[in-house]
Design an enzyme around this catalytic site. Structure first.
Site, PDB file in Angstrom:
ATOM      1  N   HIS A   1     -45.156  61.774  18.287  1.00 27.95           N
ATOM      2  CA  HIS A   1     -43.950  60.956  18.131  1.00 27.95           C
ATOM      3  C   HIS A   1     -43.535  60.985  16.665  1.00 27.95           C
ATOM      4  O   HIS A   1     -44.290  60.550  15.792  1.00 27.95           O
ATOM      5  CB  HIS A   1     -44.232  59.507  18.501  1.00 27.95           C
ATOM      6  CG  HIS A   1     -44.249  59.237  19.968  1.00 27.95           C
ATOM      7  ND1 HIS A   1     -45.104  59.852  20.850  1.00 27.95           N
ATOM      8  CD2 HIS A   1     -43.484  58.390  20.723  1.00 27.95           C
ATOM      9  CE1 HIS A   1     -44.870  59.395  22.074  1.00 27.95           C
ATOM     10  NE2 HIS A   1     -43.904  58.512  22.025  1.00 27.95           N
TER      11      HIS A   1
ATOM     12  N   GLU B   1     -38.225  59.160  15.414  1.00 30.55           N
ATOM     13  CA  GLU B   1     -37.598  58.090  16.199  1.00 30.55           C
ATOM     14  C   GLU B   1     -37.132  57.024  15.209  1.00 30.55           C
ATOM     15  O   GLU B   1     -35.996  56.571  15.241  1.00 30.55           O
ATOM     16  CB  GLU B   1     -38.605  57.508  17.201  1.00 30.55           C
ATOM     17  CG  GLU B   1     -38.066  56.341  18.014  1.00 30.55           C
ATOM     18  CD  GLU B   1     -39.159  55.664  18.852  1.00 30.55           C
ATOM     19  OE1 GLU B   1     -40.360  55.862  18.555  1.00 30.55           O
ATOM     20  OE2 GLU B   1     -38.814  54.911  19.781  1.00 30.55           O
TER      21      GLU B   1
ATOM     22  N   ASP C   1     -39.660  57.612  28.568  1.00 25.43           N
ATOM     23  CA  ASP C   1     -40.459  56.876  27.577  1.00 25.43           C
ATOM     24  C   ASP C   1     -41.227  55.702  28.215  1.00 25.43           C
ATOM     25  O   ASP C   1     -42.428  55.802  28.444  1.00 25.43           O
ATOM     26  CB  ASP C   1     -39.572  56.383  26.430  1.00 25.43           C
ATOM     27  CG  ASP C   1     -40.355  56.211  25.130  1.00 25.43           C
ATOM     28  OD1 ASP C   1     -41.562  56.495  25.105  1.00 25.43           O
ATOM     29  OD2 ASP C   1     -39.737  55.794  24.117  1.00 25.43           O
ATOM     30  N   ASP C   2     -40.536  54.583  28.473  1.00 23.72           N
ATOM     31  CA  ASP C   2     -41.156  53.374  29.043  1.00 23.72           C
ATOM     32  C   ASP C   2     -40.238  52.804  30.124  1.00 23.72           C
ATOM     33  O   ASP C   2     -39.622  51.754  29.928  1.00 23.72           O
ATOM     34  CB  ASP C   2     -41.357  52.323  27.936  1.00 23.72           C
ATOM     35  CG  ASP C   2     -42.262  52.812  26.815  1.00 23.72           C
ATOM     36  OD1 ASP C   2     -43.465  52.953  27.055  1.00 23.72           O
ATOM     37  OD2 ASP C   2     -41.742  53.052  25.710  1.00 23.72           O
TER      38      ASP C   2
HETATM   39 ZN    ZN Z   1     -42.787  57.444  23.481  1.00 26.03          ZN
END
Ligand code: ZN
Length: 311
Positions: A194, A197, A275-276
């Site tokens: 990651h 972001e 992602d979530d």
């Molecule tokens: Zn993520």
């Protein structure tokens, strides 16, 4: 020629989108599960986030308040994994990369086999038809010494195929993880992390070089730099992008302006992911549809991105 996936996008036909094979390459099991399945199993309703958050701290606070720590125990993690596979099955996901954070070995008396068994059982119970790519991941705030201790038996098991790094992007500089990434590479794992972001385009390229990444989770900040986009395109590094996550965490103001457009136009390989999804509310099929309906990409472009994920 219009493919069934393109036709489904143009018609806003979610059932048609679900019927098409597609890959989910950026999802975290703890917040990746099917809401209805979790409710059926434990009677807890985890409603998606409303509004926009502005930091990872706020995200963690939301997780604590909404999930009440249910996914922290070994049995809770097992539920989260199974719920994530169930979600994939219901949405017609045909390939999914997901797995355990290496610290989870501490929930199982340091048995790598036990970590593996929980994941493999969740796969069989939730969605045996899904082509599962087992991933191990690091939390960025953990000490390198701990990560190494937890990772070693998981590597020796010889089952995991990819390595990820997630959590607070500024917790530790990326170079501290380089020795562990070299070990994972020597063991044949595909490497991702990651980055970009919350950080910058330069952070993205620095991580790619220092960790020898094959793929980047998010990486959307790269769109701010033509040089970094060119370097990513030349190196064939793929960005696994999660549009709704970026909106809900305030990384992108409007879906219409999502940087996936610029990245794609610069020749960077991209995929679409969730992602979530338990937190952000959209399935993978809905992510594709949202990008289409916001006019970010054409149906043909989104179909090519879907196929890129299956390559
Ligand atoms: Zn993520």
């Amino acid at each position: 020629m219009t493919t069934p996936f393109q036709a489904a996008l143009e018609a806003g036909d979610l059932a048609g989108l679900r019927a098409a094979p597609k890959a989910e390459l950026h999802i975290h099991a703890v917040l990746g599960g099917c809401r209805d399945f979790i409710h059926e199993r434990i009677g807890q309703d985890i409603a998606p986030l409303e509004g926009v958050l502005s930091s990872m701290d706020e995200m963690h606070a939301w997780t604590d308040s909404q999930t009440a720590g249910v996914f922290r125990s070994a049995t809770g993690r097992a539920l989260a994994f199974e719920a994530t596979f169930v979600r994939a099955r219901k949405d017609g996901v045909s390939r999914m990369e997901v797995g355990a954070d290496v610290w989870e070995i501490t929930l199982h008396d340091n048995s790598a086999q036990a970590v593996w068994d929980v994941l493999a059982n969740a796969h069989i119970a939730g969605a045996p038809q899904v082509d599962w790519i087992p991933q191990m991941s690091f939390s960025r705030h953990c000490s390198v010494r701990s990560l190494e201790r937890w990772m070693t038996p998981l590597l020796e098991l010889g089952r995991f195929r990819t390595l990820d790094l997630s959590g607070d992007e500024f917790a530790q500089p990326v170079e501290v993880f380089a020795p562990l990434y070299r070990r994972a590479k020597a063991a044949g794992l595909s490497l991702k992390a990651h980055v970009g972001e919350w950080g910058t385009a330069d952070d993205v390229w620095r991580a790619v070089e220092l960790l020898e990444l094959d793929e980047v989770q998010h990486g959307i900040a790269a769109a701010d730099s033509p040089q970094v986009m060119r370097a990513l395109a030349d190196a064939g590094v793929r960005l696994n992008i999660c549009p709704t996550s970026n909106l809900k965490l305030g990384r992108v103001e409007r879906l219409e302006d999502h940087p996936i457009r610029r990245l794609h136009d610069a020749g960077v390989r991209v995929t679409v992911n969730t992602d979530d999804p338990l937190m952000f509310g959209l399935s993978l099929s809905e992510e594709f549809l949202a990008l289409y309906q916001a006019g970010v990409m054409t149906a043909a472009e989104l179909d090519a991105i879907r196929l890129e994920g299956l390559r």
